[in-house]
Design a protein around this motif. Structure first.
Motif, PDB file in Angstrom:
ATOM      1  N   LEU A 404       0.824  -1.209   0.000  1.00  0.00           N
ATOM      2  CA  LEU A 404       0.000   0.000   0.000  1.00  0.00           C
ATOM      3  C   LEU A 404       0.856   1.256   0.000  1.00  0.00           C
ATOM      4  O   LEU A 404       0.535   2.242  -0.668  1.00  0.00           O
ATOM      5  CB  LEU A 404      -0.928  -0.003   1.213  1.00  0.00           C
ATOM      6  CG  LEU A 404      -2.083  -1.016   1.176  1.00  0.00           C
ATOM      7  CD1 LEU A 404      -2.801  -1.048   2.520  1.00  0.00           C
ATOM      8  CD2 LEU A 404      -3.070  -0.669   0.075  1.00  0.00           C
ATOM      9  N   ALA A 405       1.951   1.233   0.767  1.00  0.00           N
ATOM     10  CA  ALA A 405       2.815   2.409   0.839  1.00  0.00           C
ATOM     11  C   ALA A 405       3.433   2.708  -0.520  1.00  0.00           C
ATOM     12  O   ALA A 405       3.542   3.866  -0.930  1.00  0.00           O
ATOM     13  CB  ALA A 405       3.906   2.182   1.881  1.00  0.00           C
ATOM     14  N   VAL A 406       3.829   1.668  -1.240  1.00  0.00           N
ATOM     15  CA  VAL A 406       4.418   1.874  -2.565  1.00  0.00           C
ATOM     16  C   VAL A 406       3.358   2.328  -3.561  1.00  0.00           C
ATOM     17  O   VAL A 406       3.602   3.212  -4.386  1.00  0.00           O
ATOM     18  CB  VAL A 406       5.098   0.578  -3.039  1.00  0.00           C
ATOM     19  CG1 VAL A 406       5.548   0.700  -4.480  1.00  0.00           C
ATOM     20  CG2 VAL A 406       6.289   0.253  -2.145  1.00  0.00           C
ATOM     21  N   SER A 444      11.513  -6.197  -4.615  1.00  0.00           N
ATOM     22  CA  SER A 444      10.866  -5.770  -5.861  1.00  0.00           C
ATOM     23  C   SER A 444      10.123  -4.456  -5.660  1.00  0.00           C
ATOM     24  O   SER A 444      10.126  -3.586  -6.544  1.00  0.00           O
ATOM     25  CB  SER A 444       9.905  -6.855  -6.354  1.00  0.00           C
ATOM     26  OG  SER A 444      10.583  -8.056  -6.649  1.00  0.00           O
ATOM     27  N   LEU A 445       9.497  -4.296  -4.490  1.00  0.00           N
ATOM     28  CA  LEU A 445       8.815  -3.038  -4.194  1.00  0.00           C
ATOM     29  C   LEU A 445       9.813  -1.888  -4.066  1.00  0.00           C
ATOM     30  O   LEU A 445       9.553  -0.772  -4.526  1.00  0.00           O
ATOM     31  CB  LEU A 445       8.005  -3.177  -2.902  1.00  0.00           C
ATOM     32  CG  LEU A 445       6.786  -4.099  -2.961  1.00  0.00           C
ATOM     33  CD1 LEU A 445       6.172  -4.259  -1.582  1.00  0.00           C
ATOM     34  CD2 LEU A 445       5.740  -3.551  -3.930  1.00  0.00           C
ATOM     35  N   VAL A 446      10.951  -2.157  -3.416  1.00  0.00           N
ATOM     36  CA  VAL A 446      11.995  -1.131  -3.316  1.00  0.00           C
ATOM     37  C   VAL A 446      12.447  -0.710  -4.714  1.00  0.00           C
ATOM     38  O   VAL A 446      12.654   0.478  -4.989  1.00  0.00           O
ATOM     39  CB  VAL A 446      13.193  -1.656  -2.497  1.00  0.00           C
ATOM     40  CG1 VAL A 446      14.351  -0.660  -2.535  1.00  0.00           C
ATOM     41  CG2 VAL A 446      12.787  -1.907  -1.063  1.00  0.00           C
ATOM     42  N   LEU A 447      12.585  -1.687  -5.597  1.00  0.00           N
ATOM     43  CA  LEU A 447      13.003  -1.378  -6.968  1.00  0.00           C
ATOM     44  C   LEU A 447      11.966  -0.490  -7.654  1.00  0.00           C
ATOM     45  O   LEU A 447      12.332   0.441  -8.394  1.00  0.00           O
ATOM     46  CB  LEU A 447      13.204  -2.677  -7.741  1.00  0.00           C
ATOM     47  CG  LEU A 447      13.748  -2.551  -9.168  1.00  0.00           C
ATOM     48  CD1 LEU A 447      15.108  -1.858  -9.172  1.00  0.00           C
ATOM     49  CD2 LEU A 447      13.850  -3.925  -9.813  1.00  0.00           C
ATOM     50  N   ASP A 448      10.683  -0.743  -7.409  1.00  0.00           N
ATOM     51  CA  ASP A 448       9.626   0.102  -7.988  1.00  0.00           C
ATOM     52  C   ASP A 448       9.775   1.547  -7.522  1.00  0.00           C
ATOM     53  O   ASP A 448       9.691   2.492  -8.321  1.00  0.00           O
ATOM     54  CB  ASP A 448       8.251  -0.428  -7.595  1.00  0.00           C
ATOM     55  CG  ASP A 448       7.916  -1.739  -8.284  1.00  0.00           C
ATOM     56  OD1 ASP A 448       8.593  -2.074  -9.277  1.00  0.00           O
ATOM     57  OD2 ASP A 448       6.989  -2.433  -7.820  1.00  0.00           O
ATOM     58  N   VAL A 449       9.977   1.723  -6.209  1.00  0.00           N
ATOM     59  CA  VAL A 449      10.123   3.073  -5.666  1.00  0.00           C
ATOM     60  C   VAL A 449      11.390   3.739  -6.224  1.00  0.00           C
ATOM     61  O   VAL A 449      11.375   4.915  -6.605  1.00  0.00           O
ATOM     62  CB  VAL A 449      10.171   3.031  -4.125  1.00  0.00           C
ATOM     63  CG1 VAL A 449      10.477   4.416  -3.559  1.00  0.00           C
ATOM     64  CG2 VAL A 449       8.853   2.523  -3.565  1.00  0.00           C
ATOM     65  N   ARG A 457      21.052   4.654  -5.877  1.00  0.00           N
ATOM     66  CA  ARG A 457      21.629   3.866  -4.788  1.00  0.00           C
ATOM     67  C   ARG A 457      20.656   2.798  -4.317  1.00  0.00           C
ATOM     68  O   ARG A 457      21.017   1.636  -4.137  1.00  0.00           O
ATOM     69  CB  ARG A 457      22.011   4.787  -3.632  1.00  0.00           C
ATOM     70  CG  ARG A 457      22.639   4.067  -2.453  1.00  0.00           C
ATOM     71  CD  ARG A 457      23.140   5.031  -1.410  1.00  0.00           C
ATOM     72  NE  ARG A 457      24.265   5.808  -1.932  1.00  0.00           N
ATOM     73  CZ  ARG A 457      24.858   6.781  -1.242  1.00  0.00           C
ATOM     74  NH1 ARG A 457      24.426   7.108  -0.043  1.00  0.00           N
ATOM     75  NH2 ARG A 457      25.879   7.436  -1.751  1.00  0.00           N
ATOM     76  N   GLU A 458      19.389   3.189  -4.098  1.00  0.00           N
ATOM     77  CA  GLU A 458      18.389   2.213  -3.700  1.00  0.00           C
ATOM     78  C   GLU A 458      18.135   1.190  -4.804  1.00  0.00           C
ATOM     79  O   GLU A 458      17.895   0.015  -4.534  1.00  0.00           O
ATOM     80  CB  GLU A 458      17.076   2.920  -3.333  1.00  0.00           C
ATOM     81  CG  GLU A 458      17.061   3.553  -1.958  1.00  0.00           C
ATOM     82  CD  GLU A 458      17.778   4.903  -1.930  1.00  0.00           C
ATOM     83  OE1 GLU A 458      18.315   5.311  -2.974  1.00  0.00           O
ATOM     84  OE2 GLU A 458      17.800   5.530  -0.859  1.00  0.00           O
ATOM     85  N   ARG A 459      18.217   1.651  -6.057  1.00  0.00           N
ATOM     86  CA  ARG A 459      18.048   0.727  -7.184  1.00  0.00           C
ATOM     87  C   ARG A 459      19.155  -0.328  -7.179  1.00  0.00           C
ATOM     88  O   ARG A 459      18.890  -1.528  -7.370  1.00  0.00           O
ATOM     89  CB  ARG A 459      18.054   1.507  -8.500  1.00  0.00           C
ATOM     90  CG  ARG A 459      18.029   0.622  -9.745  1.00  0.00           C
ATOM     91  CD  ARG A 459      17.971   1.461 -11.019  1.00  0.00           C
ATOM     92  NE  ARG A 459      18.212   0.643 -12.205  1.00  0.00           N
ATOM     93  CZ  ARG A 459      17.322  -0.165 -12.764  1.00  0.00           C
ATOM     94  NH1 ARG A 459      16.123  -0.268 -12.233  1.00  0.00           N
ATOM     95  NH2 ARG A 459      17.623  -0.861 -13.832  1.00  0.00           N
ATOM     96  N   ALA A 460      20.371   0.105  -6.943  1.00  0.00           N
ATOM     97  CA  ALA A 460      21.491  -0.837  -6.903  1.00  0.00           C
ATOM     98  C   ALA A 460      21.306  -1.850  -5.779  1.00  0.00           C
ATOM     99  O   ALA A 460      21.521  -3.058  -5.969  1.00  0.00           O
ATOM    100  CB  ALA A 460      22.805  -0.080  -6.730  1.00  0.00           C
ATOM    101  N   ALA A 461      20.903  -1.374  -4.588  1.00  0.00           N
ATOM    102  CA  ALA A 461      20.714  -2.286  -3.456  1.00  0.00           C
ATOM    103  C   ALA A 461      19.627  -3.311  -3.750  1.00  0.00           C
ATOM    104  O   ALA A 461      19.791  -4.508  -3.481  1.00  0.00           O
ATOM    105  CB  ALA A 461      20.356  -1.480  -2.196  1.00  0.00           C
TER     106      ALA A 461
END
Length: 680
Positions: A404-406, A444-449, A457-461
């Protein structure tokens, strides 16, 4: 979650005709049987009805009645979110596999999960309850191929496209059952003194169980109110909405303002699941007041208690038939900014609970203890077991919170913090391997954000973590693609840590794929980065990885040179255990290269360093290797001596080891989500 609001009395009412038809439909010969072929798939029963008609409760009663014929049990999954969003097939299939206690690879595609589900159900006699199905394609994908299984689907309408299915369409309860359902909440006295008014009220509710339970709860909260009064109010209501909507409007209007606002805001609860902390954060009230309010709502049928083996972490669910109605009330009475603020408060409370959940495991960390002391008492856990129990009980709601947050898009900073803390808590309590499927979804959600907000940086992680999970499940080619993308993102972010990790991971993927030349090339690039930053321990590890690639390629001279460099690096950094392991590998390559005497000397040296490092398993392995070498050199007496020493070491360690010592956690190399917030 069911569509019907139910009270604490679990006795089933009415629906005798429908149950008889459904049970008869199980025995009915299908089209395949009539044509002389054995049914290739499970029998499908469809219960169709509007939300609030008791369709899920009828399905549960049917499953209970036929349970004896299906000894392998029943599993269920909800196929729509509380707000009506369609649940992806892959998530539904994984939930069913989890219920069947069948593991599936993290990040597996829909086809793979569906095949795993059908394989798991093959040869079983089980019942699938597919609740609140959105469409026929969703149900069809989950149907087992075994004709000995039964699928009970619940939907709002017919599932056109699934052959040989006759829907059992629900209307209202019969008058007698409807009045009895009212009497459960109000007591029999008020029904007995005015049976006509009770029948009129049941008629106003159109026999819909959800509306009847809400009406009964309204009357139970007002002992002096007559049944006829409520029937007249509903009769005078000119709203053209459903009976459930009309009764809910009446209940909502009769609540005190704080309670009414809390009720409206419960529509924001992730997955429709709410506990005292969720309600407290949404409404901005104390935890004790929130708990009292939730108990009051459950008593009048507005919430349903969630059965749990952990009563200390009691949860309630918003009935599916009320969720969208409460959401409409919230939008009508609250400004958009207030709804956004309530959602942010709820997510912030969840972040703090997750911080506490993880910190309780860090008993040796002064910073963690200081952070715990600074938290309110209501957010603390008494011990790690309690934190793990809470995390397990709230898992569906926590994962829904992240989604939901994403999806919100306006709370990306908070979403990143939430997912970072959720990942860390899961790794701390369950381990990376056990939580792999959940972690895959979170990364996967982090990658979307990261893609949406252009955060390299977040994409790389996220890409590194997803690549690691792909690699562990054998999808090495997919992992290689992610590692290369992570390298590009790390370079754009000017992040040396992510860049070095990505280079090493690309090399590891090539090594796994058998491309040893490219593996040594990428390991060499990563080594150059480490040497430039004087990171000796990492450089020593990379010397070892280069040596391993040369060993696989049969280039023993290059392998020996790099293993010696690794040994020297570990010696300079003071890592005794790593030095012993590197010497052990050096001895192995010397043996491969046809140098048994050198291997013998190196193996003895490695055993001595393993003794200093108190690594009993490595010592035992080295003694076994010494035994093999002595046998090769024609000295059986020395070989027997070393083999006996190894066996004795392993027996002593097995006696001294605690039950948890054998579980190796694999989360040490996880690339954490970086954030500017100090709280992370």
């Amino acid at each position: 979650m069911t569509d019907q609001v139910v009270d604490t009395d679990a006795r089933f009412l009415g629906r005798t005709r429908e149950l008889k038809e459904l049970r008869a439909d199980i025995e009915r010969a299908g089209l395949d049987t009539l044509s002389g072929r054995k049914a290739p798939r499970a029998r499908v029963l469809l219960i169709a009805g509007r939300p609030g008609s008791g369709r899920t409760t009828l399905a549960e009663e049917l499953v209970r009645q036929v349970a004896g014929r299906y000894p392998d049990g029943a599993v269920r999954v909800r196929l729509r979110e509380p707000d009506g969003t369609r649940v992806p097939v892959e998530r539904a299939a994984r939930e069913l596999l989890d219920a069947l206690e069948v593991s599936a690879p993290a990040g597996a595609a829909e086809d793979e999960l569906v095949e795993a589900l059908r394989a798991a159900l093959g040869g079983r006699r089980a019942v699938l309850l597919l609740d609140d199905a959105a469409d026929a394609e969703q149900v069809d994908a989950l149907l087992p191929d075994s004709p000995d299984c039964l699928a009970v689907a619940v939907s709002e309408g017919p599932l056109t496209g699934i052959s040989d299915v006759r829907p059992c369409t629900l209307g209202g309860l019969d008058s007698k059952s409807a009045v009895e359902l009212l009497s459960r909440a109000t007591g029999s006295v008020r029904i007995t003194v005015d049976p006509r008014a009770a029948e009129a009220l049941a008629e106003q509710c159109q026999g819909q169980p959800a509306a009847l339970v809400l009406a009964g709860g309204w009357l139970a909260a007002r002992p002096k109110a007559a049944v006829a009064d409520l029937a007249k109010q509903l009769h005078a209501d000119t709203d053209d909405g459903t009976p459930v909507a009309r009764v809910l409007q009446l209940v909502h209007a009769s609540l005190p303002a704080p309670a009414a606002r809390t009720l409206r805001l419960l529509s924001l609860a992730p997955a429709g699941l709410v506990d005292r902390h969720t309600a407290s954060a949404l409404a901005g009230c104390s935890v004790s007041d929130a708990r009292t309010t939730l108990d009051d709502f459950a008593a009048v049928g507005l919430l349903r208690p969630v059965p749990s083996e952990l009563p200390q972490y009691e949860q309630y669910e918003v009935p599916g038939c009320l969720h969208r109605l409460l959401h409409a009330l919230a939008e009508a009475h609250e400004r958009p900014g207030e709804l956004q603020l309530a959602r942010a408060r709820m997510l912030e409370r969840t972040v703090r609970l997750l911080q506490s959940c993880r910190a309780i495991t860090e008993t040796d960390s002064p910073q963690a203890r200081e952070k715990l002391v600074g938290m309110p008492r209501s957010l603390r856990f008494p011990h790690p077991r309690a934190a793990a129990d809470w995390l397990r009980a709230r898992r569906p709601a926590l994962l829904a919170s992240a989604r939901l947050a994403v999806a919100d898009g306006e709370l990306d900073t908070l979403a990143r913090r939430l997912m970072a803390q959720l990942v860390r808590a899961m790794v701390a309590h369950f381990g990376t391997q056990a939580a792999a499927s959940d972690l895959y979804g979170l990364h996967s959600l982090v990658l979307d954000v990261a893609d949406r907000r252009r955060l390299p940086r977040e994409r790389a992680a996220a890409l590194l973590n997803l690549g690691d999970l792909d690699a562990r499940t054998g999808r090495t080619a997919d992992a290689l693609v992610r590692y290369r993308a992570a390298l590009d993102a790390g370079r754009r972010a000017n992040d040396p840590y992510a860049t070095g990790r990505a280079m090493e991971s690309v090399g590891g993927a090539h090594l796994e794929l058998g491309d040893y030349d490219r593996a040594t090339d990428w390991f060499g690039r990563a080594l150059a980065e480490r040497l430039a930053r004087d990171e000796r321990a990492d450089a020593a590890r990379l010397y070892g990885r280069i040596a391993a690639a040369h060993t696989y390629a049969g280039r023993y001279g290059e392998a020996l040179r790099n293993w010696r460099a690794a040994v020297a690096g570990y010696r300079k950094s003071g890592d005794v255990a790593a030095q012993a392991r590197a010497l052990s590998e050096l001895a192995r390559v010397q043996e491969y290269a046809g140098r048994p005497e050198e291997s013998l000397r190196t193996c003895r040296e490695a055993a001595e360093w393993a003794r200093r490092a108190e690594d009993v398993r490595l010592q035992a392995a080295l003694h076994l290797r010494l035994a093999d070498t002595y046998e090769h050199l024609g000295d059986p007496a020395s070989a027997a001596l070393h083999r006996g020493t190894a066996e004795r070491m392993l027996e002593e360690e097995a006696l001294e080891a605690s039950p948890g010592d054998s579980e190796l956690e694999q989360g040490a190399n996880a690339c954490e989500i970086r954030s500017a917030s100090a709280e992370d």
